[in-house]
Design a protein around this motif. Structure first.
Motif, PDB file in Angstrom:
ATOM      1  N   GLU A  78      -4.392   2.775   2.437  1.00  0.00           N
ATOM      2  CA  GLU A  78      -3.406   3.361   3.336  1.00  0.00           C
ATOM      3  C   GLU A  78      -2.106   3.621   2.594  1.00  0.00           C
ATOM      4  O   GLU A  78      -1.647   2.798   1.805  1.00  0.00           O
ATOM      5  CB  GLU A  78      -3.152   2.430   4.525  1.00  0.00           C
ATOM      6  N   ASP A  80       1.766   4.898   3.589  1.00  0.00           N
ATOM      7  CA  ASP A  80       2.605   5.220   4.756  1.00  0.00           C
ATOM      8  C   ASP A  80       3.620   6.327   4.474  1.00  0.00           C
ATOM      9  O   ASP A  80       4.293   6.806   5.382  1.00  0.00           O
ATOM     10  CB  ASP A  80       3.301   3.969   5.292  1.00  0.00           C
ATOM     11  N   GLN A 133      -6.029  12.574   0.292  1.00  0.00           N
ATOM     12  CA  GLN A 133      -4.948  11.578   0.239  1.00  0.00           C
ATOM     13  C   GLN A 133      -3.913  11.979  -0.799  1.00  0.00           C
ATOM     14  O   GLN A 133      -2.707  11.899  -0.561  1.00  0.00           O
ATOM     15  CB  GLN A 133      -5.522  10.196  -0.111  1.00  0.00           C
TER      16      GLN A 133
END
Length: 201
Positions: A78, A80, A133
Motif C-alpha cells: 500500500e 498512501d 502502482q
C-alpha cells in the motif's frame, strides 16, 4: 477419515504442489515455456505425470500458478501518496529486493515479454498491478512538481526497465561483480532518482 488424516493429506498435497511449482519455475527459467515438457517437470520434481493433471490440469496452469507470489506481493503493498517521492523509493527498493529473491521468476517474465508470447495477455493481472502502482506514484510525483520530465508513460517504462534488469547479466556485463540485494536496490534507486532529476532527500 479422521481430522488428523485429512490435515496430513492436505499437507502432503501442498508439498507436492510446491515441488511441482519450484521444479517448473527452474525449468521454465532455463529452457523457456516451449522448451519445457510436463515430463521434464515431473522428473525434476520426482512426481508422477498424473499429479500435474490432478493438481493443475496441465502445463499452462502450472505456468500461471508460479506467478501467484508476485501477484500477492504487490496486492499487499500500500502506498498512501502522502509522500510520493518516498513511495517511489520504497516501491523501487521492494521491486529490486523481490527481483533478487525470485531470479528465476523474473527470467521467465523477461522471456515472455521479449517473445511477446500469447501467455502475456493472461499474465496481465500478475504484473500490471505493479506497473499501475508505479504509474500512480509517478503521477503523484508529477502533480507535486517532484518530477517534470519525462512524461509519465515514458517514466514508467524508464523506471520499470531499470528495475527489471537490476540483476547483473553475464552476457551483457561479463564482470564478476555480484551486488547484494541491498546494494543493487540502492544503486537502482539512485540511478532512477538521477534519471528523473529528483534530488535525493
Amino acid at each position: 477419515m479422521d481430522q488428523k488424516q485429512i490435515t496430513s493429506d492436505k499437507e502432503k498435497n501442498k508439498d507436492v504442489k510446491n515441488q511441482i511449482l519450484q521444479s517448473a519455475k527452474k525449468l521454465f527459467s532455463k529452457n523457456g515455456y516451449n522448451g519445457t515438457t510436463v515430463r521434464q517437470i515431473c522428473d525434476e520434481a520426482n512426481v508422477s505425470l498424473a499429479l500435474i493433471s490432478y493438481h493443475f490440469g496441465g502445463k499452462e496452469n502450472v505456468f500461471f500458478e508460479i506467478f501467484a507470489p508476485f501477484r500477492l506481493s504487490f496486492m499487499n503493498s500500500e502506498f498512501d501518496l502522502s509522500d510520493p517521492e518516498q513511495d517511489l523509493i520504497r516501491f523501487c527498493r521492494m521491486f529490486v529486493m523481490y527481483r533478487y529473491e525470485e531470479k528465476e521468476l523474473f527470467n521467465i517474465l523477461q522471456q515472455e515479454l521479449l517473445l511477446k508470447s500469447p501467455r502475456i495477455e493472461m499474465l496481465k493481472d500478475v504484473f500490471l498491478q505493479a506497473w499501475e502502482q508505479l504509474r500512480i506514484i509517478l503521477l503523484a510525483c508529477k502533480e507535486r512538481g517532484i518530477i517534470d520530465n519525462p512524461p509519465v508513460d515514458m517514466a514508467v517504462n524508464f523506471v520499470m526497465g531499470t528495475l527489471m534488469f537490476s540483476l547483473n547479466n553475464p552476457f551483457l556485463n561479463p564482470s564478476n561483480v555480484n551486488h547484494t540485494s541491498e546494494e543493487a536496490a540502492d544503486l537502482a534507486v539512485n540511478y532512477i532518482l538521477n534519471g528523473l532529476q529528483i534530488s535525493s532527500t
